[in-house]
Motif scaffolding. Structure first.
Motif, PDB file in Angstrom:
ATOM      1  N   TYR A 112      -3.599   9.389  -2.876  1.00 62.74           N
ATOM      2  CA  TYR A 112      -3.730   9.524  -4.331  1.00 62.74           C
ATOM      3  C   TYR A 112      -2.962   8.412  -5.039  1.00 62.74           C
ATOM      4  O   TYR A 112      -3.427   7.840  -6.031  1.00 62.74           O
ATOM      5  CB  TYR A 112      -3.203  10.885  -4.791  1.00 62.74           C
ATOM      6  CG  TYR A 112      -4.136  12.042  -4.532  1.00 62.74           C
ATOM      7  CD1 TYR A 112      -5.512  11.902  -4.653  1.00 62.74           C
ATOM      8  CD2 TYR A 112      -3.638  13.290  -4.169  1.00 62.74           C
ATOM      9  CE1 TYR A 112      -6.365  12.963  -4.416  1.00 62.74           C
ATOM     10  CE2 TYR A 112      -4.485  14.360  -3.935  1.00 62.74           C
ATOM     11  CZ  TYR A 112      -5.850  14.191  -4.062  1.00 62.74           C
ATOM     12  OH  TYR A 112      -6.698  15.242  -3.826  1.00 62.74           O
ATOM     13  N   ASP A 113      -1.757   8.100  -4.524  1.00 58.15           N
ATOM     14  CA  ASP A 113      -0.947   7.031  -5.119  1.00 58.15           C
ATOM     15  C   ASP A 113      -1.639   5.671  -4.978  1.00 58.15           C
ATOM     16  O   ASP A 113      -1.579   4.837  -5.886  1.00 58.15           O
ATOM     17  CB  ASP A 113       0.430   6.977  -4.452  1.00 58.15           C
ATOM     18  CG  ASP A 113       1.302   8.174  -4.812  1.00 58.15           C
ATOM     19  OD1 ASP A 113       1.002   8.834  -5.824  1.00 58.15           O
ATOM     20  OD2 ASP A 113       2.272   8.447  -4.076  1.00 58.15           O
ATOM     21  N   ASP A 168     -17.974  13.626  -5.201  1.00 53.14           N
ATOM     22  CA  ASP A 168     -16.689  13.026  -5.552  1.00 53.14           C
ATOM     23  C   ASP A 168     -16.810  11.505  -5.655  1.00 53.14           C
ATOM     24  O   ASP A 168     -17.631  10.890  -4.979  1.00 53.14           O
ATOM     25  CB  ASP A 168     -15.654  13.395  -4.484  1.00 53.14           C
ATOM     26  CG  ASP A 168     -14.259  12.904  -4.835  1.00 53.14           C
ATOM     27  OD1 ASP A 168     -13.928  12.879  -6.036  1.00 53.14           O
ATOM     28  OD2 ASP A 168     -13.500  12.545  -3.916  1.00 53.14           O
ATOM     29  N   ASP A 169     -15.976  10.915  -6.502  1.00 49.56           N
ATOM     30  CA  ASP A 169     -15.894   9.461  -6.649  1.00 49.56           C
ATOM     31  C   ASP A 169     -17.229   8.847  -7.057  1.00 49.56           C
ATOM     32  O   ASP A 169     -17.696   7.869  -6.473  1.00 49.56           O
ATOM     33  CB  ASP A 169     -15.401   8.827  -5.340  1.00 49.56           C
ATOM     34  CG  ASP A 169     -14.864   7.410  -5.551  1.00 49.56           C
ATOM     35  OD1 ASP A 169     -14.441   7.104  -6.681  1.00 49.56           O
ATOM     36  OD2 ASP A 169     -14.887   6.614  -4.597  1.00 49.56           O
ATOM     37  N   VAL A 170     -17.851   9.430  -8.078  1.00 48.64           N
ATOM     38  CA  VAL A 170     -19.105   8.890  -8.615  1.00 48.64           C
ATOM     39  C   VAL A 170     -18.768   7.820  -9.647  1.00 48.64           C
ATOM     40  O   VAL A 170     -18.034   8.072 -10.595  1.00 48.64           O
ATOM     41  CB  VAL A 170     -19.955  10.005  -9.270  1.00 48.64           C
ATOM     42  CG1 VAL A 170     -21.217   9.416  -9.888  1.00 48.64           C
ATOM     43  CG2 VAL A 170     -20.309  11.071  -8.243  1.00 48.64           C
ATOM     44  N   GLY A 224      -6.319  12.523 -11.681  1.00 39.74           N
ATOM     45  CA  GLY A 224      -6.362  13.788 -10.953  1.00 39.74           C
ATOM     46  C   GLY A 224      -7.710  14.484 -10.945  1.00 39.74           C
ATOM     47  O   GLY A 224      -7.778  15.700 -10.756  1.00 39.74           O
ATOM     48  N   LYS A 225      -8.792  13.730 -11.116  1.00 41.30           N
ATOM     49  CA  LYS A 225     -10.128  14.346 -11.134  1.00 41.30           C
ATOM     50  C   LYS A 225     -10.451  15.001  -9.792  1.00 41.30           C
ATOM     51  O   LYS A 225     -10.925  16.136  -9.738  1.00 41.30           O
ATOM     52  CB  LYS A 225     -11.187  13.288 -11.470  1.00 41.30           C
ATOM     53  CG  LYS A 225     -11.011  12.626 -12.831  1.00 41.30           C
ATOM     54  CD  LYS A 225     -12.143  11.668 -13.148  1.00 41.30           C
ATOM     55  CE  LYS A 225     -12.189  10.492 -12.191  1.00 41.30           C
ATOM     56  NZ  LYS A 225     -11.005   9.622 -12.287  1.00 41.30           N
ATOM     57  N   LEU A 278     -21.911  19.973 -13.941  1.00 42.53           N
ATOM     58  CA  LEU A 278     -20.628  19.882 -14.634  1.00 42.53           C
ATOM     59  C   LEU A 278     -19.933  18.606 -14.190  1.00 42.53           C
ATOM     60  O   LEU A 278     -19.835  18.333 -12.989  1.00 42.53           O
ATOM     61  CB  LEU A 278     -19.763  21.097 -14.293  1.00 42.53           C
ATOM     62  CG  LEU A 278     -18.365  21.155 -14.906  1.00 42.53           C
ATOM     63  CD1 LEU A 278     -18.460  21.295 -16.414  1.00 42.53           C
ATOM     64  CD2 LEU A 278     -17.575  22.320 -14.314  1.00 42.53           C
ATOM     65  N   ALA A 279     -19.471  17.812 -15.140  1.00 50.96           N
ATOM     66  CA  ALA A 279     -18.821  16.538 -14.810  1.00 50.96           C
ATOM     67  C   ALA A 279     -17.351  16.562 -15.204  1.00 50.96           C
ATOM     68  O   ALA A 279     -16.993  17.049 -16.277  1.00 50.96           O
ATOM     69  CB  ALA A 279     -19.532  15.387 -15.517  1.00 50.96           C
TER      70      ALA A 279
END
Length: 289
Positions: free
Chosen positions: A73-74, A281-283, A207-208, A198-199
């Protein structure tokens, strides 16, 4: 069976590959540091499947994966920061004060200090993250992991760990708790709809993915959907790859060389009449319809 952490590592590796040759990174001169970071991520990625198999039985492995998740994440947040700082130094950026920022030569003193400061800030962050990942790769847990890849789908899939079984991160704060509960209620309220989209949008590193994972792992969501799948899209993708990932997530075998139509039919037949939750994820891009 793709797991959330495996998807995060794949997304991180792809993002590193893409960004190393980006103009905003080249102008900072940190491509070598990022290449080393990519090498370490790829090294750990080779062993992630074995770690995922052991995490439910070995607390030490689960803790190791938690540390790895936090660092990834970092890294994602750092890459967005690096791209932002580098972009501001490009000649065509509105905040750029020079058309020749490739080096400090011919720059004003203020621009030169801006360049040096940005490069230092990014380099320090990369150095810190490289050290963290190096420590993770030197941990005795990592040294016991086998370098392997996931099964291709032949044979039984009962031993594979679904992404919904991942231990979710320790999310704290009233805001994140409120947001996740609100989104869970929203999803469940539309469960009977034929389809509902839902987006979760926002800049990188806010933090998505973490929020989506908390929703995905929510017990009410698990009880409400018979099928769940988590697929990492990233920048470079194809419909065939995404469909294959969905099929792997729901435990359906596919043959090499199957067409998009054949894969779509398999997905449709499997989820027909069932409640199905799909997380992409990651779109990076979307087409409005």
């Amino acid at each position: 069976m793709a797991t959330i952490l495996e998807s995060l590592l794949g997304s991180c590796a792809n993002k590193l590959k893409d960004i190393i040759t980006n103009e905003a990174i080249l102008i900072l001169g940190v491509e070598e540091e990022l290449a080393e970071l990519l090498r370490r991520v790829e090294l750990i990625r080779c062993c992630i499947y074995d770690a995922e198999k052991r995490r439910t039985k070995e607390l030490a492995v689960n803790n190791w994966l938690g540390q790895l998740r936090d660092v990834i994440y970092d890294v994602d947040e750092m890459l967005d920061m690096a791209r932002c700082k580098g972009s501001k130094l490009l000649p065509d950026h509105p905040s750029s004060s020079s058309s020749k920022l490739a080096a400090c030569k011919c720059l004003s003193i203020s621009s030169c200090f801006c360049y040096i400061g940005s490069r230092r800030d990014v380099a320090v962050q990369i150095r810190i993250l490289n050290k963290k990942i190096e420590n993770i790769s030197k941990d005795k847990i990592f040294l016991t992991l086998n370098s392997s890849t996931q099964p291709t789908g032949k044979g039984s899939t009962s031993k594979l760990i679904r992404s919904s079984n991942l231990v979710e991160p320790n999310l704290v704060g009233k805001e994140i708790i409120h947001s996740s509960r609100k989104l869970v209620d929203l999803i469940l309220a539309h469960k009977e709809s034929k389809s509902y989209k839902l987006a979760i949008v926002g800049t990188g590193g806010v933090g998505k993915t973490t929020l989506a994972q908390k929703i995905y792992n929510d017990q009410k969501v698990k009880r409400s959907f018979r099928q769940q799948a988590w697929v990492c899209v990233s920048q470079d993708y194809s419909e065939v790859t995404l469909l294959k990932e969905v099929l792997r997530n729901i435990g359906v075998h596919h043959e090499q060389g199957e067409t998009i139509a054949e894969l779509q039919r398999k997905v449709a037949e499997t989820i027909n009449g069932k409640s199905f939750l799909l997380v992409l994820d990651d779109v990076w891009y979307y087409h409005s319809s």
